[in-house]
Structures are given as structure tokens and as C-alpha cells.
Design an enzyme around this catalytic site. Structure first.
Site, PDB file in Angstrom:
ATOM      1  N   THR A  61       0.822  -1.211   0.000  1.00  0.00           N
ATOM      2  CA  THR A  61       0.000   0.000   0.000  1.00  0.00           C
ATOM      3  C   THR A  61       0.856   1.260   0.000  1.00  0.00           C
ATOM      4  O   THR A  61       0.438   2.293  -0.518  1.00  0.00           O
ATOM      5  CB  THR A  61      -0.925  -0.001   1.238  1.00  0.00           C
ATOM      6  OG1 THR A  61      -1.620  -1.243   1.267  1.00  0.00           O
ATOM      7  CG2 THR A  61      -1.922   1.136   1.193  1.00  0.00           C
TER       8      THR A  61
ATOM      9  N   HIS B  68       6.098  -6.556  -9.772  1.00  0.00           N
ATOM     10  CA  HIS B  68       5.411  -5.950 -10.917  1.00  0.00           C
ATOM     11  C   HIS B  68       6.006  -4.564 -11.105  1.00  0.00           C
ATOM     12  O   HIS B  68       6.169  -3.820 -10.137  1.00  0.00           O
ATOM     13  CB  HIS B  68       3.909  -5.936 -10.594  1.00  0.00           C
ATOM     14  CG  HIS B  68       3.113  -4.838 -11.206  1.00  0.00           C
ATOM     15  ND1 HIS B  68       2.974  -4.687 -12.557  1.00  0.00           N
ATOM     16  CD2 HIS B  68       2.383  -3.843 -10.644  1.00  0.00           C
ATOM     17  CE1 HIS B  68       2.192  -3.643 -12.788  1.00  0.00           C
ATOM     18  NE2 HIS B  68       1.824  -3.112 -11.650  1.00  0.00           N
TER      19      HIS B  68
ATOM     20  N   ASP C  83     -26.769 -26.385  -2.528  1.00  0.00           N
ATOM     21  CA  ASP C  83     -27.838 -27.371  -2.676  1.00  0.00           C
ATOM     22  C   ASP C  83     -27.160 -28.730  -2.731  1.00  0.00           C
ATOM     23  O   ASP C  83     -26.116 -28.888  -3.355  1.00  0.00           O
ATOM     24  CB  ASP C  83     -28.723 -27.106  -3.891  1.00  0.00           C
ATOM     25  CG  ASP C  83     -27.972 -27.173  -5.217  1.00  0.00           C
ATOM     26  OD1 ASP C  83     -26.728 -27.027  -5.216  1.00  0.00           O
ATOM     27  OD2 ASP C  83     -28.629 -27.362  -6.255  1.00  0.00           O
TER      28      ASP C  83
ATOM     29  N   TYR D 140      -0.656  -0.021 -18.057  1.00  0.00           N
ATOM     30  CA  TYR D 140      -1.606   0.987 -17.574  1.00  0.00           C
ATOM     31  C   TYR D 140      -0.846   2.277 -17.257  1.00  0.00           C
ATOM     32  O   TYR D 140       0.368   2.267 -17.041  1.00  0.00           O
ATOM     33  CB  TYR D 140      -2.400   0.488 -16.363  1.00  0.00           C
ATOM     34  CG  TYR D 140      -1.600   0.187 -15.125  1.00  0.00           C
ATOM     35  CD1 TYR D 140      -1.283   1.196 -14.201  1.00  0.00           C
ATOM     36  CD2 TYR D 140      -1.172  -1.107 -14.840  1.00  0.00           C
ATOM     37  CE1 TYR D 140      -0.555   0.910 -13.052  1.00  0.00           C
ATOM     38  CE2 TYR D 140      -0.450  -1.396 -13.697  1.00  0.00           C
ATOM     39  CZ  TYR D 140      -0.150  -0.390 -12.805  1.00  0.00           C
ATOM     40  OH  TYR D 140       0.568  -0.651 -11.671  1.00  0.00           O
TER      41      TYR D 140
HETATM   42  C1  FAD Z   1       3.673  -1.647  -8.319  1.00  0.00           C
HETATM   43  C2  FAD Z   1       2.300  -1.960  -7.814  1.00  0.00           C
HETATM   44  C3  FAD Z   1       1.229  -1.350  -8.405  1.00  0.00           C
HETATM   45  C4  FAD Z   1      -0.048  -1.622  -7.932  1.00  0.00           C
HETATM   46  N1  FAD Z   1      -1.100  -0.969  -8.512  1.00  0.00           N
HETATM   47  C5  FAD Z   1      -2.319  -1.139  -8.026  1.00  0.00           C
HETATM   48  C6  FAD Z   1      -3.400  -0.399  -8.549  1.00  0.00           C
HETATM   49  O1  FAD Z   1      -3.213   0.432  -9.423  1.00  0.00           O
HETATM   50  N2  FAD Z   1      -4.636  -0.648  -8.083  1.00  0.00           N
HETATM   51  C7  FAD Z   1      -4.862  -1.568  -7.107  1.00  0.00           C
HETATM   52  O2  FAD Z   1      -6.007  -1.749  -6.730  1.00  0.00           O
HETATM   53  N3  FAD Z   1      -3.855  -2.283  -6.570  1.00  0.00           N
HETATM   54  C8  FAD Z   1      -2.599  -2.083  -7.008  1.00  0.00           C
HETATM   55  N4  FAD Z   1      -1.565  -2.798  -6.482  1.00  0.00           N
HETATM   56  C9  FAD Z   1      -1.849  -3.835  -5.474  1.00  0.00           C
HETATM   57  C10 FAD Z   1      -2.049  -3.210  -4.114  1.00  0.00           C
HETATM   58  O3  FAD Z   1      -1.044  -2.280  -3.863  1.00  0.00           O
HETATM   59  C11 FAD Z   1      -2.024  -4.261  -3.035  1.00  0.00           C
HETATM   60  O4  FAD Z   1      -2.794  -5.342  -3.399  1.00  0.00           O
HETATM   61  C12 FAD Z   1      -2.556  -3.700  -1.713  1.00  0.00           C
HETATM   62  O5  FAD Z   1      -1.889  -2.532  -1.373  1.00  0.00           O
HETATM   63  C13 FAD Z   1      -2.416  -4.734  -0.616  1.00  0.00           C
HETATM   64  O6  FAD Z   1      -2.830  -4.170   0.597  1.00  0.00           O
HETATM   65  P1  FAD Z   1      -2.649  -4.973   1.950  1.00  0.00           P
HETATM   66  O7  FAD Z   1      -3.129  -4.112   3.035  1.00  0.00           O
HETATM   67  O8  FAD Z   1      -3.225  -6.308   1.792  1.00  0.00           O
HETATM   68  O9  FAD Z   1      -1.075  -5.249   2.024  1.00  0.00           O
HETATM   69  P2  FAD Z   1       0.113  -4.316   2.506  1.00  0.00           P
HETATM   70  O10 FAD Z   1      -0.081  -2.917   2.139  1.00  0.00           O
HETATM   71  O11 FAD Z   1       1.355  -4.977   2.018  1.00  0.00           O
HETATM   72  O12 FAD Z   1       0.009  -4.423   4.041  1.00  0.00           O
HETATM   73  C14 FAD Z   1       0.382  -5.588   4.745  1.00  0.00           C
HETATM   74  C15 FAD Z   1       1.066  -5.156   5.990  1.00  0.00           C
HETATM   75  O13 FAD Z   1       1.336  -6.284   6.791  1.00  0.00           O
HETATM   76  C16 FAD Z   1       2.517  -6.008   7.498  1.00  0.00           C
HETATM   77  N5  FAD Z   1       3.085  -7.245   7.984  1.00  0.00           N
HETATM   78  C17 FAD Z   1       3.502  -8.298   7.263  1.00  0.00           C
HETATM   79  N6  FAD Z   1       4.012  -9.242   8.051  1.00  0.00           N
HETATM   80  C18 FAD Z   1       3.931  -8.781   9.306  1.00  0.00           C
HETATM   81  C19 FAD Z   1       4.290  -9.299  10.552  1.00  0.00           C
HETATM   82  N7  FAD Z   1       4.875 -10.496  10.679  1.00  0.00           N
HETATM   83  N8  FAD Z   1       4.055  -8.559  11.648  1.00  0.00           N
HETATM   84  C20 FAD Z   1       3.481  -7.347  11.555  1.00  0.00           C
HETATM   85  N9  FAD Z   1       3.129  -6.812  10.391  1.00  0.00           N
HETATM   86  C21 FAD Z   1       3.336  -7.512   9.273  1.00  0.00           C
HETATM   87  C22 FAD Z   1       3.388  -5.329   6.485  1.00  0.00           C
HETATM   88  O14 FAD Z   1       4.407  -4.586   7.070  1.00  0.00           O
HETATM   89  C23 FAD Z   1       2.392  -4.488   5.735  1.00  0.00           C
HETATM   90  O15 FAD Z   1       2.336  -3.168   6.199  1.00  0.00           O
HETATM   91  C24 FAD Z   1      -0.263  -2.547  -6.912  1.00  0.00           C
HETATM   92  C25 FAD Z   1       0.826  -3.177  -6.319  1.00  0.00           C
HETATM   93  C26 FAD Z   1       2.099  -2.881  -6.765  1.00  0.00           C
HETATM   94  C27 FAD Z   1       3.240  -3.559  -6.119  1.00  0.00           C
END
Ligand code: FAD
Length: 816
Positions: free
Chosen positions: A45, A224, A547, A258
Site C-alpha cells: 500500500t 510488478h 444445494d 496501464y
Molecule cells: C507496483 C504496484 C502497483 C499496484 N497498482 C495497483 C493499482 O493500481 N490498483 C490496485 O487496486 N492495486 C494495485 N496494487 C496492489 C495493491 O497495492 C495491493 O494489493 C494492496 O496494497 C495490498 O494491501 P494490503 O493491506 O493487503 O497489504 P500491505 O499494504 O502490504 O500491508 C500488509 C502489511 O502487513 C505487514 N506485515 C507483514 N508481516 C507482518 C508481521 N509479521 N508482523 C506485523 N506486520 C506484518 C506489512 O508490514 C504491511 O504493512 C499494486 C501493487 C504494486 C506492487
């Protein structure tokens, strides 16, 4: 009752949304832990460009996206909403894509999203940088736009914190604490955090957190590429620093690209490069101004072809260069959908992962609804983490299929298109014989399933003229063969063998199994041994969650034909001690022998009485057929006389060979899913997950006949009390297509009096009635005989609401 103590792992867009949704519902004892610093944690994010294209083949995913848009529009940070509603444009540079955008506009209409097709001039008007000569047009969705994901996290955290939630950064979860099969908290590098409920929203670290609770999370982190150009002269002065963008977000799917504006620069994302899987456990968690775990160094050589394609579509870029870029990590899954649900082994341990920003608020709302209210009004079966079969949880399977999903993320995919690999994961005992008969296999749940048999091609020449189906258009002709017509004819006029093995089944046994099944299903199961009953499983709100067909084989042994792993999970969670639930699918097999000559085939092979009175309709019995021990159930999903004949897997081939040999004088054929699907629609038999889901009650779905309120209490009974077909505000209706030839494939919008009013679920050509059939959800006011229109690739096709079933309403063909 005080609200439970909740720990959310992950303060990304999903965790923040979930904390907000829970706090809004009064669950305020919520602690969100993140290993990274707040608010920019270093997860996906933190750098998400935030493009939100809402339209998706899945109704559920589209609704999640729509909710995200609405919610983010209402959230503000620094005086700006967290959503910049610039609209969305998906351009077509090939005729195939242009056609596909028409189909996609159909999905938007079906799911209630305003969308239009615009020509090349209009595209250039909205996006002056485009080379209009390269494009046919675009799908324009005015409500799409840019989520300010990182800002939204701040706004959501503030709002949730104001209601009592706590956000704690720099705290790494290292273990999931549990006792007696229930979660009790999490272990972190800062000590223990007790909890009644733990929800992992750890994004692409989901597999690691899942493993702490003993759960296989089928998710693969992939890199990506996202790059930003230098200043583009044509963009100078267009945008303010605050708003950043004013043109629609843009997709060029023919080249996996995109685009969005960053004030006077362009951001470019690409899926055109090789899949780059990542092992999340090896990433350095440190977050600095320039680096974070979810950002890997930019591999420029992977971006070069995308840069060249970008300059072709947007010639203004020739004067600019790629200034910066990174390989950003996020999650992919075997079927491209998110993962939501509670662990089967550790109660109270949930996950919500593989979620895009696009769907984040919608999924968080649904999870909060399930946690607080027990269920969501949105159908969640496509995202339920328990939807996978065991073979699909193997790391090699997850890796290969998730990478394939990366490759195909923008491809034009036919709804029947099977994976090319991995294949032959699960084959039935009849597989060798099917191959000999030229079976054309498609894949589902890892199973190879014949859709038709090339060996039946010569039968087409002998078909009565009125059974010959009309030629299909190029799209509906894919993954289809007219041979299905011959297989349907033989089922209605001779006898055919269908491999029913992949339809999942469980054995439920032990003291209390009847009461257990009665408590979960709508129909009366307290019948004699040998009874077979079609019944529904409802959720507490009265929605159809499945079902099933229940055969009482012994007083306390039931064989239950189910729809998939979600049903197994449902049973296992609720079963009392003493009741056993055993998945017997792989150890058994089933041949459906159906057609007016079915009895002539089966009876001579058995000493048991297969006559109409000897084994009545909806009765089961153990028997021997050609010496093979079987359980025969007199059921027919195709609407013809016959039996589902079950035996153990080791006996399967012998059973097939015996039936095949005995059937030769009768002209027996093997028939596949294509014929099957057509025949079942002619009979009006619903397919759960496609025709009906938890969003529909039994009366709306036309299966109210399977509800027996008088039998005693069952899950969902109170919710549907007083409802009936008459009170249904919408109905699943049977349509026939007036032109006699347009075969739609499902999800197309249906118009009543020129306005969108519903959508198609299942569809097929009805060979017996010489008309295409489409089942569709429509308002209750639409009645039999009414004229409607189905939109197919932008074309309106006239259809009529028909009385169902279309074939043999008196059931004479089955009961003889
Ligand atoms: C380059 C790129 C472009 C993208 N473009 C888009 C877009 O245009 N539109 C769209 O909809 N999506 C897009 N995405 C996808 C989107 O960014 C992600 O799917 C989304 O942000 C995931 O959110 P999240 O909260 O699940 O994960 P994250 O934001 O990764 O949050 C997960 C959190 O868990 C924490 N965590 C992990 N393990 C632990 C642990 N053991 N203890 C404590 N904390 C932990 C991490 O630190 C992290 O902060 C893109 C992704 C990328 C990489």
C-alpha cells in the site's frame, strides 16, 4: 455482550479498512500491529499507484470495488477526498479487444456500473496524448479513478482510533498463540498481544502469517514493474500538485500496460515482463525514504519493451524518458481472486489477503459483517479461502498457477478456457477409456472433465434435421463442439454414460448424523433407508449457501452430493462429536447412465430389481452390476430415466467396461459436460454458485420446493419464514432466445423495456427444443411470456420469459 478483543496483523489498506469497519460496527477493542513504521509501513500500500477500475467479470469483486470508490470519496485528508474520480478508460488496439470491451461493458451493466464505449476521437479528446490512429475506441467508466491509498490509510486509522482502535507500528508478529483449537493472541518482538480474534491482513506476507497458525495460504508474491517518466511537456500546467491527475486512468491491455498522471509526469505499470516470484521471508523489513521491503530494484531491461509500446500509444513520451522505477511486490493466487476466511483448525484466526486497493474497502466491510453479524449480504464464495482442493494447495501448484495469472492478468479469457498447465492432476478411473474415445477435456478443481467425445462426431451425420444446432459465432464456438448435439440426442433417445466422478461427495455418519443434517438443511431427511433427497443449505439470513443431495444408505450413514470444498468446511465446522464427515470423492467414482434405454442396459447386468417399482425415483440401493459392488441412485440431472452408479475407485474401470460392452447393441455412447449442461438447463436444474448463491433465497431461486418448514428447526428457517415465490422481489427466470441461434455464455445484462433489469447466469443451446436457453435474474414483476432483451457483445437479442422446465414438465421421461 462486550465486543471481542481483535488483533489485526498489517496496517496496509486492508488492515486499516478492517479496523475502521469493525470500529464503525461497535467493535472498538481493535489493535492493528505492523512490523513497519506507521503510517508508511513498507507494504504494497505504501507505494500503490491506486488505479481503481471497477468492472470485473465477478459481480462480487465489482461490488467490492464500487464500495471502495464510495467510501474513499467520503474520506478526506488535508482537505482532499481520498479518491480522485477522474474516470477510467480501457483502450482497444485490436479488433478482438474492441469486441471484448463490448462484453466488458455488458458486465458493467449487469453489475450496475455506468459505462460506455467511446470512439477513437472521443478517446483523444479525453486523453490528448493518445495516438488516435492506433485505437478502435475505449470502454469509459466515469466513476473509476485514483485511490489515494496511503492517505486513505491515515484517514481510516484516525477514524478508527477516534472510536477506540489502536495502531501499533514497528511490532513484528512472530507467532499465533492458541489454546484448545482457538486463537488466544499473537506473539510479537514486543511481547504478547492477547486476542479473541486475529485477522491477518499481512498482504504478500500472508503465507508466513498463515503458517504460524498451521494454515496453507495459497498466495504467491510477485514483483510488478512501475515506472515514472520525466516531465512530459504536454502535461505541464494540467494538474495541481494536490490533485495530481485529471485525465482518466488508462489501460492498454493489448500490451499489458496501464498509465496515470503524476502532475506533469506519467506513471506506467506493466505486466508484460516475465513473472518474478519473491520469497517474502527473505525481504529486508527496513523502511527508509528510498527503500522498503515491497520495493525491489528496477530491472530496466524488463521494462524496455513496455517503454517502446508506451511511446507508440502515447507519442508525446518520445520526448521524455524513464526517470525512476521499481519492481513492486504484491500477491497473486491460483485463480486470481482474494483469500478471505477463518482457519479450519484454529478458530478465531482469520485472513483477508491478496486484496487490491480496488477491492480493499469492500472486502474489509464483508469481513466485518461476517465477524460481527455472522454473514455478509454479499456472496463470498469466490473469495473464500476454503474453495481450493487439496491438490491446489501444493506450493508448486500455487506458484505455477499464480504466475500464469500474472501473465494473463489483462488477457481476453473465454469463460470456458482451461489452464494449459498443470493438467492431469486428477483423473477418474475412466480416463484411459475417455482418451480412447477422443474426449476433449476441460479442467475444474484439478479434475479432467470430458466436454465432448470426438468419437461421437459420425453421429452428427445421422442426427434428425431439427436437432442440428445452428452455427455459432466465433466466441461461443470456442471450447465447444456441435458433437454435443449428437450426445444430447442420444441421451434423450438412446442411452449415454456420463462421468460424474468430479462432483464432490462426502459420507456423513455416526450417532446424531441425521439430526446434524436436519439442522443444516431445508428438506425432510427423516425418511427410510434408501431415500434420496434434494435439499438446500441456507445461511442464517436465508440465503442459499449450497444445494445438496442426501442419500440415506444406512440409518446413520448418509452419502451427500455437494458443490465443493466450502460445503466440506461448513460441515466440519458444525459437526458435533460422534458425527464423522469424510470426503469420499477421490476414493469413489460415478457413472450416470441415462436415457430411455438405460434400463435395457443395466438390468441384464444385475440380479437386483432396477424396474420402476423395484428402485423408485429418488431411491438408492446397493447392488452388483456385472459383479461390481455399486450404490445406484435413481436420479437424473439430465431429465432422463437412469441412475447415478457409484463404486469404489478400484472397481471403476471394470464398471465402465462392463456397461460399455453391454451397451454396444443399444448404441451406448459416452457423453460430456457440454451436452450435460444443455440437458440440465432444459430441465431447469440450478447450478449453485452460478445460478444461485447466498444472495438469493430459495423462493427467488425457484427451489422453494426443497423447503419443508414443518420438519423442525434448521439453519436459516427463521429468516425465510413467511417468504414465498409470491413475495419474491426478484426471480431466477428461464429465457429462450427468439432468433433461435444466439448462444450467450453467462453474465450478460438483460433489459426490460429498454432498461437494464438483470443478468444471465447459465446459458446453453437447448437441442431438444431447438432454441438457445438463458437463465437470468429479473425483477419479480417480469412474468412468463414477457419480452426482454439480452445484450451480447453490444447487440440486443430478443428473448422471452418461458415456462419452466422446457422439457418434460410432467416428469414422464424419468418416472417410467
Ligand atoms: C507496483 C504496484 C502497483 C499496484 N497498482 C495497483 C493499482 O493500481 N490498483 C490496485 O487496486 N492495486 C494495485 N496494487 C496492489 C495493491 O497495492 C495491493 O494489493 C494492496 O496494497 C495490498 O494491501 P494490503 O493491506 O493487503 O497489504 P500491505 O499494504 O502490504 O500491508 C500488509 C502489511 O502487513 C505487514 N506485515 C507483514 N508481516 C507482518 C508481521 N509479521 N508482523 C506485523 N506486520 C506484518 C506489512 O508490514 C504491511 O504493512 C499494486 C501493487 C504494486 C506492487
Amino acid at each position: 455482550m462486550t465486543a471481542p478483543k481483535v488483533v489485526i496483523v498489517g496496517a496496509g489498506i486492508v488492515g486499516a479498512n478492517l479496523a475502521d469497519e469493525l470500529a464503525t460496527r461497535g467493535w472498538t477493542d481493535v489493535t492493528v500491529l505492523d512490523q513497519g513504521p506507521l503510517p508508511r509501513t513498507g507494504g504494497s500500500t505504501s507505494h500503490a499507484p491506486g488505479l481503481v477500475f471497477q468492472t470485473n467479470p465477478s459481480k462480487t469483486m465489482t461490488e467490492f470495488a464500487r464500495y471502495t470508490v464510495e467510501k474513499f470519496l467520503s474520506l478526506e485528508v488535508d482537505g482532499l477526498p481520498c479518491f480522485n474520480q477522474v474516470g477510467g478508460m480501457e483502450v482497444a488496439t485490436t479488433p478482438a479487444r474492441w469486441e471484448d470491451l463490448k462484453r466488458k461493458r455488458g458486465w458493467a451493466t449487469s453489475w450496475g456500473i455506468e459505462a460506455s464505449l467511446i470512439d477513437a476521437d472521443e478517446c483523444v479528446h479525453r486523453w490528448p496524448l493518445l495516438d488516435g490512429s492506433r485505437i478502435f475506441g475505449a470502454l469509459h467508466v466515469p466513476t473509476d479513478g485514483l485511490a489515494r491509498a496511503a492517505k486513505a490509510v491515515i484517514a481510516l486509522a484516525e477514524r478508527a482510533s477516534a472510536r477506540g482502535a489502536r495502531f501499533v507500528g514497528s511490532t513484528k508478529v512472530t507467532g499465533v498463540l492458541q489454546s484448545g483449537g482457538r486463537v488466544t493472541g499473537v506473539q510479537t518482538d514486543q511481547g504478547e498481544f492477547p486476542a479473541d480474534i486475529v485477522v491477518s491482513c499481512a498482504g504478500f506476507w500472508g503465507r508466513e502469517i498463515g503458517a504460524m497458525a498451521g494454515m496453507d495460504v495459497p498466495l504467491l508474491p510477485l514483483a510488478h514493474q512501475y515506472a515514472k517518466t520525466s516531465q512530459v511537456a504536454e502535461l505541464v500546467g494540467r494538474n495541481t500538485e494536490a490533485a495530481e491527475a485529471s485525465m482518466p486512468i488508462l489501460r492498454h491491455q493489448d500490451q499489458d500496460l496501464y498509465f496515470r498522471e503524476h502532475v506533469d509526469r506519467l506513471g506506467i505499470g506493466t505486466y508484460a515482463h516475465r513473472p518474478m516470484p519473491v520469497d517474502a521471508s527473505t525481504l529486508d523489513p527496513e523502511v527508509t525514504e528510498t527503500s522498503m521491503p515491497s520495493m525491489l530494484p528496477f530491472t530496466e531491461e524488463d521494462f524496455t519493451p513496455s517503454w517502446e509500446q508506451s511511446k507508440l500509444l502515447l507519442p508525446a513520451l518520445r520526448q521524455s524518458k524513464v526517470e525512476e522505477g521499481f519492481n513492486g511486490i504484491f500477491s497473486f493466487t491460483p485463480d486470481g481472486q482474494s483469500l478471505v476466511g477463518e482457519s479450519a483448525d484454529v478458530r478465531g484466526f482469520w485472513l483477508a489477503e491478496a486484496v487490491w486497493v480496488t477491492h480493499s474497502a469492500g472486502i474489509a466491510k464483508a469481513v466485518a459483517e461476517v465477524l460481527v453479524d455472522g454473514q455478509s449480504p454479499t456472496d463470498l464464495h469466490e473469495v473464500d479461502v476454503h474453495r481450493f482442493e487439496d491438490v491446489q494447495l501444493a506450493p508448486s501448484y500455487v506458484s505455477e498457477t499464480s504466475q500464469q495469472n500474472f501473465v494473463e492478468v489483462y488477457d481476453i479469457l473465454h469463460p470456458l478456457q482451461p489452464k494449459l498447465s498443470p493438467r492431469d492432476l486428477r483423473v477418474t478411473p475412466f480416463h484411459a477409456r475417455q482418451r480412447e474415445l477422443g474426449a476433449v477435456f476441460l479442467e475444474a478443481a484439478g479434475w479432467e472433465r470430458p466436454h465432448w467425445y470426438e468419437a461421437n462426431a459420425p453421429l452428427l451425420k445421422k442426427l434428425p434435421h431439427d436437432w442440428l444446432p445452428p452455427a455459432r459465432d466465433n466466441w461461443s464456438a470456442q471450447f465447444h463442439s456441435p458433437i454435443a448435439a449428437a450426445e444430447a440426442w442420444h441421451t434423450r433417445n438412446g442411452v449415454a454414460m456420463y462421468d460424474m466422478t468430479p462432483l464432490k461427495r462426502v459420507e456423513i455418519s455416526g450417532p446424531g448424523s441425521l439430526e446434524f443434517l436436519q439442522s443444516l438443511t431445508t428438506n425432510q431427511l427423516d425418511k427410510s433407508v434408501g431415500s434420496v433427497t434434494y435439499t438446500l443449505m441456507l445461511d442464517a439470513a436465508g440465503g442459499v449457501r449450497s444445494d445438496v443431495t442426501v442419500a440415506r444408505l444406512e440409518p446413520e450413514v448418509f452419502q451427500v452430493g455437494i458443490n465443493g470444498n466450502l460445503d466440506v468446511d461448513h460441515f466440519l465446522r458444525r459437526k458435533p462429536g460422534g458425527v464423522q464427515v469424510r470426503d469420499i470423492t477421490g476414493g469413489t467414482c460415478c457413472i450416470g447412465v441415462w436415457g430411455p434405454l438405460a434400463r435395457d442396459l443395466v438390468q441384464p447386468l444385475s440380479r437386483e430389481d432396477f424396474s420402476h417399482t423395484g428402485l423408485k425415483y429418488f431411491r438408492a440401493r446397493k447392488a452388483r452390476i456385472a459383479g461390481v459392488p455399486v450404490t445406484a441412485m435413481r436420479l437424473s440431472y439430465v431429465g432422463e430415466l437412469g441412475w447415478e452408479i457409484y463404486t469404489s475407485a478400484d472397481n471403476g474401470l471394470r464398471l465402465w467396461d462392463a456397461l460399455w460392452a453391454a451397451g454396444q447393441p443399444l448404441g451406448v455412447i459416452a457423453a460430456g459436460r457440454a451436452a450435460f449442461n444443455s440437458l440440465r438447463l432444459e430441465k431447469g436444474y440450478r447450478l449453485w454458485g452460478t445460478d444461485m448463491t447466498t444472495e438469493h433465497d430459495p423462493y427467488e431461486a425457484g427451489v422453494g420446493f426443497a423447503v419443508r418448514p414443518a420438519k423442525g428447526p434448521f439453519l436459516g428457517a427463521e429468516a425465510i419464514a413467511g417468504r414465498s415465490e409470491e413475495t419474491a422481489a426478484r426471480r431466477l427466470r428461464c429465457l429462450t432466445v427468439d432468433d433461435g441461434q444466439t448462444v450467450v455464455l453467462g453474465k450478460e445484462p438483460v433489459f426490460v423495456d429498454g432498461a437494464p433489469a438483470g443478468y444471465v447466469t447459465s446459458a446453453a443451446y437447448g437441442y431438444t427444443i431447438s432454441l438457445p436457453i438463458a437463465y437470468a435474474w429479473l425483477p419479480g414483476s417480469v412474468d412468463v411470456g414477457d419480452a426482454v432483451e439480452i445484450e451480447y457483445f453490444g447487440r440486443r437479442v430478443a428473448a422471452t420469459v418461458a415456462v419452466e422446465p422446457l422439457v418434460d414438465p410432467g416428469m414422464e421421461r424419468i418416472r417410467r
